[in-house]
Each structure stands twice: as C-alpha cells, then as structure tokens.
Design a protein around this motif. Structure first.
Motif, PDB file in Angstrom:
ATOM      1  N   SER A 196       0.825  -1.207   0.000  1.00  0.00           N
ATOM      2  CA  SER A 196       0.000   0.000   0.000  1.00  0.00           C
ATOM      3  C   SER A 196       0.859   1.257   0.000  1.00  0.00           C
ATOM      4  CB  SER A 196      -0.960   0.009   1.199  1.00  0.00           C
ATOM      5  OG  SER A 196      -0.311   0.476   2.346  1.00  0.00           O
ATOM      6  N   LYS A 207       0.028   5.536   0.703  1.00  0.00           N
ATOM      7  CA  LYS A 207      -0.957   6.582   1.015  1.00  0.00           C
ATOM      8  C   LYS A 207      -0.249   7.922   1.120  1.00  0.00           C
ATOM      9  CE  LYS A 207      -2.087   4.518   4.840  1.00  0.00           C
ATOM     10  NZ  LYS A 207      -2.679   3.927   6.050  1.00  0.00           N
ATOM     11  N   TRP A 254      -5.766  10.736   4.840  1.00  0.00           N
ATOM     12  CA  TRP A 254      -4.908   9.917   3.982  1.00  0.00           C
ATOM     13  C   TRP A 254      -5.635   9.637   2.667  1.00  0.00           C
ATOM     14  CZ3 TRP A 254       0.067   9.206   4.792  1.00  0.00           C
ATOM     15  CH2 TRP A 254       0.573   9.250   6.096  1.00  0.00           C
ATOM     16  N   VAL A 263      -5.440   7.163  -0.593  1.00  0.00           N
ATOM     17  CA  VAL A 263      -4.807   5.906  -1.002  1.00  0.00           C
ATOM     18  C   VAL A 263      -4.424   5.957  -2.478  1.00  0.00           C
ATOM     19  CG1 VAL A 263      -5.141   3.407  -1.262  1.00  0.00           C
ATOM     20  CG2 VAL A 263      -6.074   4.583   0.729  1.00  0.00           C
TER      21      VAL A 263
END
Length: 203
Positions: free
Chosen positions: A49, A51, A64, A66
């Motif tokens: 991931s 962010k 945040w 993404v």
C-alpha cells in the motif's frame, strides 16, 4: 537549478520504519510537509500500500489518500452506516501492483472482456477505460510515471477479465525498476522498530 529527481526527494525525506505483521512500514516526511506511508511485504519486497497526506488549510493533518492498496472505508457511526451505504454492486477501482508491473483491479464489472477498451492518452498522460455498452468509463493517471517524468507507452498496457473483475496491467519501465531496486536497498538500511515497539506515524 534542476528539479530534484523523485529518487533524490525520497532520499532527502525524513524516514521512519516499523516492522509489523510481516510488513515493513515506511513513513516519509518531505520538505513541503507532505507525508507518504508505504507498506512492503517482508518476504517478497512487494509494495502492498501507498498513502499520501498533506496539511489542510488550517495547518492540521489532512486525510490519507490511497494511491496503492485497498481503499479506506469512511468511519461512520453505527446509525449513519445503516443509512448511508454504498451499493455493494458498484464498481470498486483500486491499484494493486506486482514487482514488475502497475496493476489496477475494478471489481463488480460483470460484462464480458470484448466489451472493454483500455487505451493510453499520451497528451493527457492517462489511461482510459471505455465500454461499448456505455456502462462504465474511467480515466486514471499513473503517478509513478509522472514523478519520474516518463512517457506513457501503449505497448506496456494490457488487460484481462475474470470473476467480474477487470484487471489492467502496465509493465513498469526499466527506469522505474532500477529506481525501485535502489530504493529497496536504502530502505533496508533504516533501523526498524519491531511489532509496535516505538512510534510509527503510519498508524
């Protein structure tokens, strides 16, 4: 003065690392106070991931956003979540990379593969998904190519469809593969706190 390359910006950023649940979590704080949080699979080195967060107009931390990984679900109160619920049949767009390619998955697209057309718009620096039945249209950019100032290549783009999911793959250019390899070597040098012993701002 030349604009510093993306790799130079990453090197210059203040970084903290945390190892937790089989993942290496890296938090970057850039000179302009933007923050980036990444998670890598410890075994494969694959990005799980990414962010981003920047200061809001009042100087506090924003939400945040993404770029890679599962979308963040809004935290609603129990009552609100009953009233405001996104239809589970709506298409869900997310990015999930592999070591050699950028990859996007759009769930809940039941149409057969021949309905989709995925193309590169070089001038607009984006990819476009169209359907012949006019049921779905999506335009998306590849921020990694923008950060490294690389052109989009139609030959690198391909797609497939299975289990109501459209999977779009863009092969990473050699420049990005080389930069990622360099970055991984540097990230491994950061002393990481283990299993939550210590503060990591990615939480």
């Amino acid at each position: 003065m030349a604009v510093p390359s993306w790799l130079e910006r990453l090197r210059a950023a203040s970084k903290t690392a945390l190892v937790q649940d089989g993942k290496r979590k890296i938090h970057y704080l850039f000179e302009d106070e933007k923050e980036m949080a990444e998670e890598y699979n410890m075994k494969t080195g694959q990005l799980v991931s990414r962010k981003w967060r920047e200061k809001n107009t009042l100087g506090g931390s924003g939400k945040w956003q993404v770029e890679v990984g599962e979308p963040i679900l809004p935290l609603l109160g129990a009552l609100e979540s009953e009233l405001i619920k996104e239809s589970s049949s709506n298409p869900v767009f997310m990015r999930k990379d592999t070591l050699s390619s950028f990859q996007w998955r759009i769930r809940n697209l039941p149409y057969p593969k021949e309905v989709y057309n995925v193309s590169v718009e070089k001038e607009q620096r984006c990819c476009v998904i169209r359907t012949t039945n006019k049921k779905y249209y999506k335009k998306f950019s590849i921020p990694d190519l923008d950060r490294y100032q690389l052109p989009l290549d139609a030959a690198a783009l391909s797609f497939t469809h299975a289990n109501n999911t459209l999977i779009i793959t863009y092969q990473k250019p050699k420049e990005i593969l080389a930069a990622e390899e360099q970055l991984q070597k540097e990230l491994k040098k950061i002393k990481a706190a283990n299993n939550g012993d210590g503060d990591c701002k990615t939480q």
